[in-house]
Design a protein around this motif. Structure first.
Motif, mmCIF file in Angstrom:
data_model
loop_
_atom_site.group_PDB
_atom_site.id
_atom_site.type_symbol
_atom_site.label_atom_id
_atom_site.label_comp_id
_atom_site.label_asym_id
_atom_site.label_seq_id
_atom_site.Cartn_x
_atom_site.Cartn_y
_atom_site.Cartn_z
ATOM 1 N N THR A 93 31.888 -0.506 -21.728
ATOM 2 C CA THR A 93 30.949 -0.883 -22.919
ATOM 3 C C THR A 93 29.540 -1.489 -22.339
ATOM 4 O O THR A 93 29.796 -2.213 -21.471
ATOM 5 C CB THR A 93 31.713 -2.041 -23.928
ATOM 6 N N TYR A 137 19.014 2.607 -29.026
ATOM 7 C CA TYR A 137 20.044 2.931 -30.296
ATOM 8 C C TYR A 137 19.573 4.550 -30.493
ATOM 9 O O TYR A 137 20.627 4.971 -30.816
ATOM 10 C CB TYR A 137 19.800 1.984 -31.401
ATOM 11 N N THR A 140 20.919 6.890 -28.180
ATOM 12 C CA THR A 140 22.342 7.119 -28.156
ATOM 13 C C THR A 140 22.938 7.779 -29.148
ATOM 14 O O THR A 140 23.989 8.701 -29.283
ATOM 15 C CB THR A 140 22.936 5.739 -28.075
ATOM 16 N N LEU A 145 28.220 9.053 -26.877
ATOM 17 C CA LEU A 145 28.537 7.586 -26.590
ATOM 18 C C LEU A 145 28.740 7.032 -28.186
ATOM 19 O O LEU A 145 28.000 7.203 -29.162
ATOM 20 C CB LEU A 145 27.405 6.758 -25.912
ATOM 21 N N THR A 146 29.591 6.018 -28.274
ATOM 22 C CA THR A 146 29.735 5.499 -29.558
ATOM 23 C C THR A 146 29.319 4.127 -29.649
ATOM 24 O O THR A 146 29.422 3.014 -28.958
ATOM 25 C CB THR A 146 31.430 5.123 -29.682
ATOM 26 N N VAL A 147 28.216 3.744 -30.688
ATOM 27 C CA VAL A 147 27.687 2.494 -31.037
ATOM 28 C C VAL A 147 28.637 1.736 -31.830
ATOM 29 O O VAL A 147 28.978 2.170 -32.862
ATOM 30 C CB VAL A 147 26.443 2.699 -31.801
ATOM 31 N N ARG A 150 25.949 -2.775 -33.741
ATOM 32 C CA ARG A 150 24.299 -2.617 -34.198
ATOM 33 C C ARG A 150 24.090 -3.433 -35.402
ATOM 34 O O ARG A 150 25.000 -3.421 -36.362
ATOM 35 C CB ARG A 150 23.952 -0.946 -34.219
ATOM 36 N N GLN A 181 25.939 -2.865 -28.708
ATOM 37 C CA GLN A 181 26.987 -2.585 -27.744
ATOM 38 C C GLN A 181 27.075 -1.196 -27.975
ATOM 39 O O GLN A 181 27.398 -0.537 -29.090
ATOM 40 C CB GLN A 181 28.377 -3.318 -28.003
ATOM 41 N N ILE A 182 27.497 -0.407 -26.796
ATOM 42 C CA ILE A 182 27.628 1.044 -26.840
ATOM 43 C C ILE A 182 28.935 1.250 -25.771
ATOM 44 O O ILE A 182 29.134 0.857 -24.888
ATOM 45 C CB ILE A 182 26.453 1.782 -26.177
ATOM 46 N N TYR A 183 29.784 2.084 -26.427
ATOM 47 C CA TYR A 183 31.321 2.569 -25.639
ATOM 48 C C TYR A 183 31.162 3.576 -25.327
ATOM 49 O O TYR A 183 30.674 4.694 -25.957
ATOM 50 C CB TYR A 183 32.330 2.220 -26.477
ATOM 51 N N ASN A 184 31.769 3.901 -23.838
ATOM 52 C CA ASN A 184 31.555 5.479 -23.400
ATOM 53 C C ASN A 184 33.377 6.042 -23.616
ATOM 54 O O ASN A 184 34.265 5.487 -22.865
ATOM 55 C CB ASN A 184 31.518 5.332 -22.122
ATOM 56 N N TRP A 205 19.049 9.112 -21.260
ATOM 57 C CA TRP A 205 20.443 8.890 -21.128
ATOM 58 C C TRP A 205 20.866 10.148 -19.998
ATOM 59 O O TRP A 205 20.188 11.365 -20.390
ATOM 60 C CB TRP A 205 21.287 9.190 -22.147
#
Length: 273
Positions: A93, A137, A140, A145-147, A150, A181-184, A205
């Motif tokens: 994250t 943001y 992304t 990738l998953t926010v 936010r 926060q951004i999750y892979n 990115w």
């Protein structure tokens, strides 16, 4: 129908104590959340560019003195160095504030424009860093990738001038509890690169593998509606169209819904003069 709650005017001491509470709660969350936070920077760029975007460093904003924007450039340079080249491995994250840290004068940050909870603005240390979180943001949204965290801007402070992105497609940031926060969730490593030119904040990115589709971000149901307590609320919904490499539409996804109190009268102010 969405109804925006009337803004609550809190005392100064209540605001200070509330801010400290949320800051220390975030520190605790970082320690016990169980998330694996991205922390490794690499000067070597990953092979495949997924998406890139740039935004101008200087804009003419009504009633905003330009020295705050020049100071913002210094703030952006310092913050960009903390995240440029960050690798987000599968299952990791990205946390905007965990990587950048608290903006202070000791670290070289200057007073820039800071938006207040009531929709006004004032000079404050590290002001202007929302431009960086907005950029990240927006980029992304064009990736897999998953926010996961936010925050939208609670107020629409300035009328649109040469807007190229839908209203509400940014992410506000306040140290440290308004985080991005951004999750892979993928099997590939992703890398965020950001830097400043003489005129723009530039980001991209990159990944270890190419992306087999492209995204188009757009808005629906844009409106400016009167509130029951006076003033206007700006509303919209953000969606994402997904196209394959043959340019065929394969998905149309809801992203988020925005509502912001308008600081200006939409039917009177039409320019930044």
């Amino acid at each position: 129908m969405y109804i925006e709650k009337k803004p609550i005017k809190r005392s100064k001491i209540r605001s200070i104590l509330g801010k400290k509470y949320y800051i220390y709660r975030r520190y605790l969350q970082w320690c016990i959340t169980g998330k694996k936070f991205a922390k490794n920077l690499s000067s070597k760029k990953l092979e495949h560019k997924i998406f890139e975007h740039n935004t101008p460093l200087l804009r003419k904003l009504k009633n905003v003195e330009m020295w705050m924007q020049y100071n913002k450039i210094t703030n952006l340079k310092i913050a960009a160095e903390k995240i440029n080249g960050i690798l987000i491995r599968p299952g990791e994250t990205f946390s905007y504030w965990k990587l950048i840290g608290k903006p202070t004068y000791k670290k070289g940050y200057l007073d820039g424009m800071v938006l207040c909870p009531d929709g006004t603005f004032k000079p404050g240390v590290g002001g202007g860093l929302c431009q960086l979180s907005n950029l990240i943001y927006w980029m992304t949204l064009h990736t897999p990738l998953t926010v996961i965290e936010r925050y939208r801007h609670s107020h629409d402070v300035f009328p649109d001038v040469n807007r190229t992105q839908p209203f509400g497609s940014g992410a506000t940031c306040v140290y440290n509890y308004f985080d991005l926060q951004i999750y892979n969730p993928t099997k590939d490593i992703y890398q965020l690169n950001v830097h400043l030119t003489d005129s723009d904040l530039v980001g991209e990115w990159r990944s270890t593998n190419p992306l087999l589709y492209r995204c188009e971000i757009y808005e629906k149901d844009h409106s400016m509606t009167p509130s029951y307590w006076g003033g206007y609320i700006r509303n919209n919904k953000i969606y994402r169209k997904v196209y394959n490499l043959q340019n065929e539409l394969i998905d149309d996804q809801f992203i988020t819904e925005n509502h912001a109190i308008m600081v200006y009268n939409p039917f009177i102010e039409s320019n930044m003069g």
